[in-house]
Scaffold this active site. Structure first.
Site, PDB file in Angstrom:
ATOM      1  N   LYS A  36       5.647   8.260   4.916  1.00  0.00           N
ATOM      2  CA  LYS A  36       4.366   7.692   5.349  1.00  0.00           C
ATOM      3  C   LYS A  36       4.608   6.578   6.364  1.00  0.00           C
ATOM      4  O   LYS A  36       5.751   6.108   6.522  1.00  0.00           O
ATOM      5  CB  LYS A  36       3.613   7.166   4.127  1.00  0.00           C
ATOM      6  CG  LYS A  36       4.389   6.112   3.340  1.00  0.00           C
ATOM      7  CD  LYS A  36       3.752   5.819   1.989  1.00  0.00           C
ATOM      8  CE  LYS A  36       4.553   4.768   1.251  1.00  0.00           C
ATOM      9  NZ  LYS A  36       3.987   4.460  -0.077  1.00  0.00           N
ATOM     10  N   TYR A 242       5.593 -21.214  25.313  1.00  0.00           N
ATOM     11  CA  TYR A 242       4.319 -21.782  24.852  1.00  0.00           C
ATOM     12  C   TYR A 242       4.550 -23.006  23.972  1.00  0.00           C
ATOM     13  O   TYR A 242       5.434 -23.012  23.114  1.00  0.00           O
ATOM     14  CB  TYR A 242       3.556 -20.754  24.024  1.00  0.00           C
ATOM     15  CG  TYR A 242       2.865 -19.680  24.827  1.00  0.00           C
ATOM     16  CD1 TYR A 242       1.908 -20.015  25.784  1.00  0.00           C
ATOM     17  CD2 TYR A 242       3.148 -18.340  24.605  1.00  0.00           C
ATOM     18  CE1 TYR A 242       1.260 -19.022  26.508  1.00  0.00           C
ATOM     19  CE2 TYR A 242       2.501 -17.342  25.319  1.00  0.00           C
ATOM     20  CZ  TYR A 242       1.551 -17.689  26.268  1.00  0.00           C
ATOM     21  OH  TYR A 242       0.913 -16.709  26.971  1.00  0.00           O
TER      22      TYR A 242
HETATM   23  C1  PLP Z   1       5.187   4.438  -0.824  1.00  0.00           C
HETATM   24  C2  PLP Z   1       5.243   5.150  -2.116  1.00  0.00           C
HETATM   25  C3  PLP Z   1       6.478   5.541  -2.637  1.00  0.00           C
HETATM   26  C4  PLP Z   1       7.796   5.081  -2.056  1.00  0.00           C
HETATM   27  O1  PLP Z   1       8.043   3.771  -2.533  1.00  0.00           O
HETATM   28  P1  PLP Z   1       9.346   2.919  -2.120  1.00  0.00           P
HETATM   29  O2  PLP Z   1       9.158   1.640  -2.843  1.00  0.00           O
HETATM   30  O3  PLP Z   1       9.271   2.752  -0.637  1.00  0.00           O
HETATM   31  O4  PLP Z   1      10.531   3.694  -2.555  1.00  0.00           O
HETATM   32  C5  PLP Z   1       6.475   6.321  -3.781  1.00  0.00           C
HETATM   33  N1  PLP Z   1       5.319   6.669  -4.393  1.00  0.00           N
HETATM   34  C6  PLP Z   1       4.107   6.284  -3.927  1.00  0.00           C
HETATM   35  C7  PLP Z   1       2.877   6.694  -4.647  1.00  0.00           C
HETATM   36  C8  PLP Z   1       4.024   5.500  -2.784  1.00  0.00           C
HETATM   37  O5  PLP Z   1       2.844   5.094  -2.342  1.00  0.00           O
END
Ligand code: PLP
Length: 342
Positions: A36, A242
């Protein structure tokens, strides 16, 4: 066009090596991959292809835009969409074909997806009170591929929430018929075999960061390089940037690089940041601008306009120094970089 903007060097071999480590730590469970947020900022499709070659088959994105952006999926991969499904997304979701399925979180989502007659994943609520079903009776008539829940405190192994969520998930597993069960994110894998079930869902560990039992063995995945747009000599008393917050106490050679907070290079790195050129560490001078950052190259020998600086960006170190999460640093790396894969 030859890119003359800051670039991210993404080490896909390290991505694959980190995943293999997490896969081994997952024991008998299959190991998936959360890609994601565009692969935690590093490029979802190249990461997916590298992990596919390493043996991963189950991938996770947040929404249907991310699913679509991946393009046609390699045969044998399965993609699950954490946010579930809305009426507006149904046509798109169905058109993406059976390799892609929602993770259903609500009774309304379940009712909607049942109209397709297709399998889905389901997220159940076990204590985090984020996404997930509490009433399992609505699942009657739905074919469930993977039953999921998500740990709130896996990065704190001794937190009582972990055992409580495990017990609640076992309760769901006992009453919901599914092909597979999945509970653990990256830190969850380290909680032990009880938490592995049939499939694990690591994300951050694949990208060489975040809390996990394997952290010490994870390889860094990302490096930033920024081109020098201008080199100038600033006399004693001259200011840089800045707010004129840096004032030269000695004659100072300043390299101004094409990198700024719009690239996710945190503005709070003023006073902390550095870059390496010709083997010499050069301190960040003054404030980080939106698109520019200055470094003190007085002691770095020959530095010319057009040279590249290796900007120090160890996400663990930066996160600790600034009190930020490694997750937000990685996903904050903007879309202006050329992403260079090796
Ligand atoms: C993002 C997510 C993961 C991965 O989690 P990490 O802490 O990055 O390993 C797994 N399960 C769900 C439901 C998530 O939203």
């Amino acid at each position: 066009m030859m890119e003359f903007a800051a670039r991210l060097l993404v080490d896909l071999e390290a991505v694959a090596a980190n995943w293999r480590l997490l896969a081994r730590a997952s024991g008998a469970a299959a190991c998936g991959a959360a890609i994601k947020a565009d692969g935690y900022g590093l490029g979802a499709r190249p990461v997916m292809d590298a992990l596919m070659a390493a043996g991963a088959r189950d991938f996770f994105v947040a929404n249907w835009a991310e699913a679509t952006a991946l393009g046609p999926l390699p045969e044998g991969t399965r993609l699950a969409v954490f946010h579930g499904i809305t009426p507006q997304e149904m046509a798109l979701a169905v058109a993406l074909g059976p390799q892609v399925r929602p993770v259903l979180n609500t009774a309304a989502q379940v009712a909607l997806w049942k109209q397709t007659g297709r399998v889905a994943d389901v997220m159940v609520e076990t204590g985090m009170n984020r996404l997930g079903l509490s009433d399992f009776t609505v699942l009657e008539g739905l074919a469930v591929d993977t039953l999921h829940s998500h740990l709130a405190c896996a990065d704190m192994p001794k937190h009582p929430m972990n055992a409580a969520q495990l017990a609640a998930f076992r309760g769901a597993v006992a009453v919901v018929k599914a092909e597979r069960r999945a509970l653990a994110n990256s830190p969850g894998i380290g909680l032990g075999a009880d938490y592995h079930f049939d499939l694990t869902r690591p994300g951050i560990g694949i990208y060489g960061a975040g809390p996990s039992a394997a952290r010490a063995d994870l390889r860094p995945v990302v490096a930033i390089e920024a081109p020098v747009l201008q080199v100038r000599d600033v006399a004693v008393g001259g200011a840089v940037g800045y707010g004129a917050t840096f004032v030269a106490a000695r004659p100072t050679r300043v390299a101004v690089a094409a990198l700024g907070y719009a690239d996710g290079y945190p503005r709070a790195l003023a006073g902390h940041g550095s870059a390496v050129v010709n083997g010499t560490r050069c301190a960040l001078l003054g404030r980080v601008s939106m698109d520019l950052t200055a470094f003190d190259v007085s002691d770095a020998g020959d530095v010319a306009e057009g040279d590249w600086l290796a900007v120090d960006f160890d996400v663990g170190i930066v996160a600790a120094a600034l009190g930020r999460a490694e997750y937000e640093l990685l996903t904050g790396l903007g879309h202006r970089y050329a992403r260079v894969y090796k």
